[in-house]
Design a protein around this motif. Structure first.
Motif, PDB file in Angstrom:
ATOM      1  N   PRO A 222      39.264  77.239-115.776  1.00 42.64           N
ATOM      2  CA  PRO A 222      37.761  76.457-116.196  1.00 42.64           C
ATOM      3  C   PRO A 222      36.808  77.581-116.871  1.00 42.64           C
ATOM      4  O   PRO A 222      36.629  78.698-116.299  1.00 42.64           O
ATOM      5  N   ASN A 223      35.983  76.999-117.613  1.00 39.41           N
ATOM      6  CA  ASN A 223      34.853  77.958-118.284  1.00 39.41           C
ATOM      7  C   ASN A 223      33.915  78.190-117.091  1.00 39.41           C
ATOM      8  O   ASN A 223      33.734  77.485-116.181  1.00 39.41           O
ATOM      9  N   ASN A 224      33.288  79.422-117.481  1.00 42.60           N
ATOM     10  CA  ASN A 224      32.442  80.203-116.656  1.00 42.60           C
ATOM     11  C   ASN A 224      31.146  80.211-117.625  1.00 42.60           C
ATOM     12  O   ASN A 224      31.268  81.027-118.607  1.00 42.60           O
ATOM     13  N   PRO A 225      30.045  79.614-117.669  1.00 42.83           N
ATOM     14  CA  PRO A 225      29.519  78.592-116.554  1.00 42.83           C
ATOM     15  C   PRO A 225      29.625  77.089-116.285  1.00 42.83           C
ATOM     16  O   PRO A 225      29.255  76.624-115.627  1.00 42.83           O
ATOM     17  N   THR A 226      30.232  76.842-117.560  1.00 44.51           N
ATOM     18  CA  THR A 226      30.102  75.190-117.692  1.00 44.51           C
ATOM     19  C   THR A 226      31.216  74.529-116.724  1.00 44.51           C
ATOM     20  O   THR A 226      30.796  73.217-116.380  1.00 44.51           O
ATOM     21  N   GLY A 227      32.241  75.193-116.372  1.00 50.97           N
ATOM     22  CA  GLY A 227      33.290  74.444-115.590  1.00 50.97           C
ATOM     23  C   GLY A 227      34.161  73.634-116.448  1.00 50.97           C
ATOM     24  O   GLY A 227      35.083  72.934-115.710  1.00 50.97           O
ATOM     25  N   GLU A 228      33.987  73.717-117.864  1.00 48.56           N
ATOM     26  CA  GLU A 228      34.783  72.781-118.537  1.00 48.56           C
ATOM     27  C   GLU A 228      36.395  73.153-118.458  1.00 48.56           C
ATOM     28  O   GLU A 228      36.857  74.231-118.657  1.00 48.56           O
ATOM     29  N   ILE A 229      37.281  72.221-118.484  1.00 51.70           N
ATOM     30  CA  ILE A 229      38.672  72.423-118.333  1.00 51.70           C
ATOM     31  C   ILE A 229      39.339  71.957-119.183  1.00 51.70           C
ATOM     32  O   ILE A 229      39.248  70.686-119.525  1.00 51.70           O
ATOM     33  N   VAL A 230      40.284  72.631-120.004  1.00 50.42           N
ATOM     34  CA  VAL A 230      41.214  71.947-121.263  1.00 50.42           C
ATOM     35  C   VAL A 230      42.450  72.108-120.582  1.00 50.42           C
ATOM     36  O   VAL A 230      43.001  72.825-119.850  1.00 50.42           O
ATOM     37  N   PRO A 231      43.270  70.819-120.839  1.00 47.26           N
ATOM     38  CA  PRO A 231      44.401  70.528-120.261  1.00 47.26           C
ATOM     39  C   PRO A 231      45.406  71.598-120.703  1.00 47.26           C
ATOM     40  O   PRO A 231      45.399  71.772-121.955  1.00 47.26           O
ATOM     41  N   PRO A 232      46.508  71.832-119.861  1.00 48.01           N
ATOM     42  CA  PRO A 232      47.561  72.500-120.596  1.00 48.01           C
ATOM     43  C   PRO A 232      48.208  72.114-121.717  1.00 48.01           C
ATOM     44  O   PRO A 232      48.804  72.812-122.603  1.00 48.01           O
ATOM     45  N   SER A 233      48.312  70.765-121.867  1.00 51.83           N
ATOM     46  CA  SER A 233      48.973  70.465-123.023  1.00 51.83           C
ATOM     47  C   SER A 233      48.153  70.839-124.224  1.00 51.83           C
ATOM     48  O   SER A 233      49.063  71.334-125.347  1.00 51.83           O
ATOM     49  N   THR A 234      46.899  71.042-124.244  1.00 50.41           N
ATOM     50  CA  THR A 234      46.065  71.383-125.412  1.00 50.41           C
ATOM     51  C   THR A 234      46.298  72.743-125.561  1.00 50.41           C
ATOM     52  O   THR A 234      46.337  73.179-126.826  1.00 50.41           O
ATOM     53  N   LEU A 235      46.088  73.420-124.529  1.00 52.98           N
ATOM     54  CA  LEU A 235      46.235  74.910-124.673  1.00 52.98           C
ATOM     55  C   LEU A 235      47.723  75.275-125.052  1.00 52.98           C
ATOM     56  O   LEU A 235      47.726  76.053-125.994  1.00 52.98           O
ATOM     57  N   LEU A 236      48.750  74.623-124.686  1.00 54.40           N
ATOM     58  CA  LEU A 236      50.039  75.040-125.273  1.00 54.40           C
ATOM     59  C   LEU A 236      50.188  74.650-126.867  1.00 54.40           C
ATOM     60  O   LEU A 236      50.761  75.182-127.528  1.00 54.40           O
ATOM     61  N   ARG A 237      49.431  73.721-127.157  1.00 53.27           N
ATOM     62  CA  ARG A 237      49.266  73.114-128.676  1.00 53.27           C
ATOM     63  C   ARG A 237      48.582  74.375-129.385  1.00 53.27           C
ATOM     64  O   ARG A 237      49.062  74.706-130.771  1.00 53.27           O
ATOM     65  N   TRP A 238      47.642  74.987-128.944  1.00 51.57           N
ATOM     66  CA  TRP A 238      46.930  76.084-129.521  1.00 51.57           C
ATOM     67  C   TRP A 238      47.571  77.050-129.506  1.00 51.57           C
ATOM     68  O   TRP A 238      47.627  77.943-130.649  1.00 51.57           O
ATOM     69  N   HIS A 239      48.472  77.465-128.444  1.00 53.09           N
ATOM     70  CA  HIS A 239      49.316  78.726-128.448  1.00 53.09           C
ATOM     71  C   HIS A 239      50.334  78.685-129.533  1.00 53.09           C
ATOM     72  O   HIS A 239      50.847  79.441-130.158  1.00 53.09           O
ATOM     73  N   GLN A 240      51.117  77.587-129.691  1.00 53.71           N
ATOM     74  CA  GLN A 240      52.039  77.039-130.709  1.00 53.71           C
ATOM     75  C   GLN A 240      51.412  77.745-132.091  1.00 53.71           C
ATOM     76  O   GLN A 240      52.186  78.297-132.947  1.00 53.71           O
ATOM     77  N   GLN A 241      50.174  77.072-132.446  1.00 54.18           N
ATOM     78  CA  GLN A 241      49.740  77.345-133.815  1.00 54.18           C
ATOM     79  C   GLN A 241      49.431  78.805-133.974  1.00 54.18           C
ATOM     80  O   GLN A 241      49.644  79.152-134.896  1.00 54.18           O
ATOM     81  N   LEU A 242      48.788  79.460-132.996  1.00 50.41           N
ATOM     82  CA  LEU A 242      48.627  80.864-133.171  1.00 50.41           C
ATOM     83  C   LEU A 242      49.928  81.686-133.230  1.00 50.41           C
ATOM     84  O   LEU A 242      49.912  82.534-134.094  1.00 50.41           O
ATOM     85  N   GLN A 243      51.107  81.461-132.215  1.00 51.08           N
ATOM     86  CA  GLN A 243      52.020  82.064-132.452  1.00 51.08           C
ATOM     87  C   GLN A 243      52.856  82.067-133.638  1.00 51.08           C
ATOM     88  O   GLN A 243      53.735  83.015-133.680  1.00 51.08           O
ATOM     89  N   LYS A 244      52.645  81.328-134.356  1.00 45.65           N
ATOM     90  CA  LYS A 244      53.569  80.856-135.579  1.00 45.65           C
ATOM     91  C   LYS A 244      53.285  82.123-136.588  1.00 45.65           C
ATOM     92  O   LYS A 244      53.810  82.435-137.354  1.00 45.65           O
ATOM     93  N   ARG A 245      52.027  82.750-136.210  1.00 41.07           N
ATOM     94  CA  ARG A 245      51.768  84.008-137.193  1.00 41.07           C
ATOM     95  C   ARG A 245      51.671  85.149-136.264  1.00 41.07           C
ATOM     96  O   ARG A 245      50.687  86.058-136.913  1.00 41.07           O
ATOM     97  N   GLY A 246      51.854  85.213-135.119  1.00 45.03           N
ATOM     98  CA  GLY A 246      52.167  86.299-134.452  1.00 45.03           C
ATOM     99  C   GLY A 246      50.741  86.403-133.602  1.00 45.03           C
ATOM    100  O   GLY A 246      50.381  87.604-133.120  1.00 45.03           O
TER     101      GLY A 246
END
Length: 339
Positions: free
Chosen positions: A145-169
């Motif tokens: 969760p974010n510090n200090p807002t407490g916002e949580i992004v679900p794992p499915s979204t983070l994995l989507r972001w990771h896949q897009q980043l990892q395509k170019r290293g």
């Protein structure tokens, strides 16, 4: 320049003329009823740490990381925050704003270009939202969760972001320092994927900030480079011992989780009933949006209550009291401050 953090109690005591023993420190977001540290075997003070003491496997089992994930015990996640930027050539790094400022500070000092990521850009990571903002990044640091807002992004979204980043290293670095109280949202179950780096800490949920112990879950290439950067014996034997015992104490963890969730709800209600609008939070803290945050933080300080002040945007973050007397005192100070 060193950034300021919560917990600067000596400085506050000197400035306000209130003895340290009379303060209620709610500035750090650390569990006030931490894991009870047992007696530490004397030999651990006398010998160099053993890297094959089984701690890495304990960390994997506790976090839910798969066997193929590499694990690097570190002296608090702060050590990894400072070391990781030195493992890449200068590039463009996305940092959430607001968020834990040490991330941006460390990447900037290592020569990288910081790209602030505002909440409205990500839309909370909702399914179907526009992710083209990722195209201009080589690394994304996310605090979940974010510090200090407490916002949580679900794992499915983070994995989507990771896949897009990892395509170019690229890398996705996920700071899960406050994750223990919301374990269902941890990304540790996918640790080991190339370019996915997860930071965990013993300081917040376990209330053991002073032991300076944490872990990095990553792929073998990044983990190997991090080990080389940090050098040998980076985490002392007593810290390794305490960390392993705490992570294996599942009964304490379940009891702590139940208590923290209840106390967090109590704190949220206390703040809202006193007309402080709660902006966000987690089981370890609650954050309110206020005008003139610095002035209001000073009002609390003059009553011997230390809270964490943020100015962009203006917010106050409240940690949890640890006893019935502290709860009563906080309620009285909040009521007076609201008036």
């Amino acid at each position: 320049m060193m950034l300021e953090h919560g917990g600067r109690l000596n400085k506050a005591a000197e400035r306000c003329g209130i003895p340290r023993s009379e303060w209620l420190d709610l500035s750090t977001g650390i569990n006030p009823n931490g894991w009870p540290v047992p007696e530490i075997p004397a030999e651990l003070w006398q010998r160099l740490p053993e890297a094959d003491d089984g701690l890495e496997e304990v960390i994997r089992k506790w976090s839910g990381a798969p066997a193929e994930a590499a694990c690097v015990p570190v002296p608090g996640s702060q050590a990894a925050i400072m070391a990781l930027p030195k493992l890449r050539k200068p590039c463009r790094v996305g940092i959430p704003v607001p968020g834990y400022r040490e991330h941006g500070q460390s990447w900037r000092q290592a020569g990288h270009t910081i790209v602030p990521i505002a909440p409205e850009q990500t839309d909370g990571g909702a399914t179907g939202c526009d992710d083209r903002w990722l195209d201009r990044l080589d690394v994304l640091v996310w605090i979940n969760p974010n510090n200090p807002t407490g916002e949580i992004v679900p794992p499915s979204t983070l994995l989507r972001w990771h896949q897009q980043l990892q395509k170019r290293g690229g890398w996705l670095v996920v700071d899960e320092a406050f994750m223990d109280a919301t374990p269902a949202f941890s990304l540790a179950f996918r640790a080991g994927l190339p370019g996915l780096i997860i930071l965990r800490s013993l300081g917040k949920f376990f209330g053991l900030a002073g032991v300076r112990a944490g872990a990095v879950l990553a792929d073998p290439v990044v983990a190997g480079a991090l080990r080389s950067a940090l050098g040998p014996w980076v985490l002392g034997g007593p810290a390794r011992y305490v960390m392993a015992r705490a992570l294996e104490d599942h009964d304490w963890q379940q009891n702590a989780l139940h208590r923290l969730r209840g106390d967090s709800d109590k704190l949220r209600g206390l703040l809202q009933d006193s007309v402080f609008p709660v902006f966000g939070g987690s089981p370890l803290f609650q954050t309110v949006r206020v005008g003139q945050a610095s002035a209001l933080a000073e009002i609390f300080a003059r009553s011997g209550v230390l809270v964490r002040c943020f100015t962009q945007p203006e917010m106050l973050r409240f940690g949890l009291p640890g006893s019935s007397g502290e709860w009563k005192r906080l309620a009285e100070v909040i009521k007076a401050a609201a008036q």
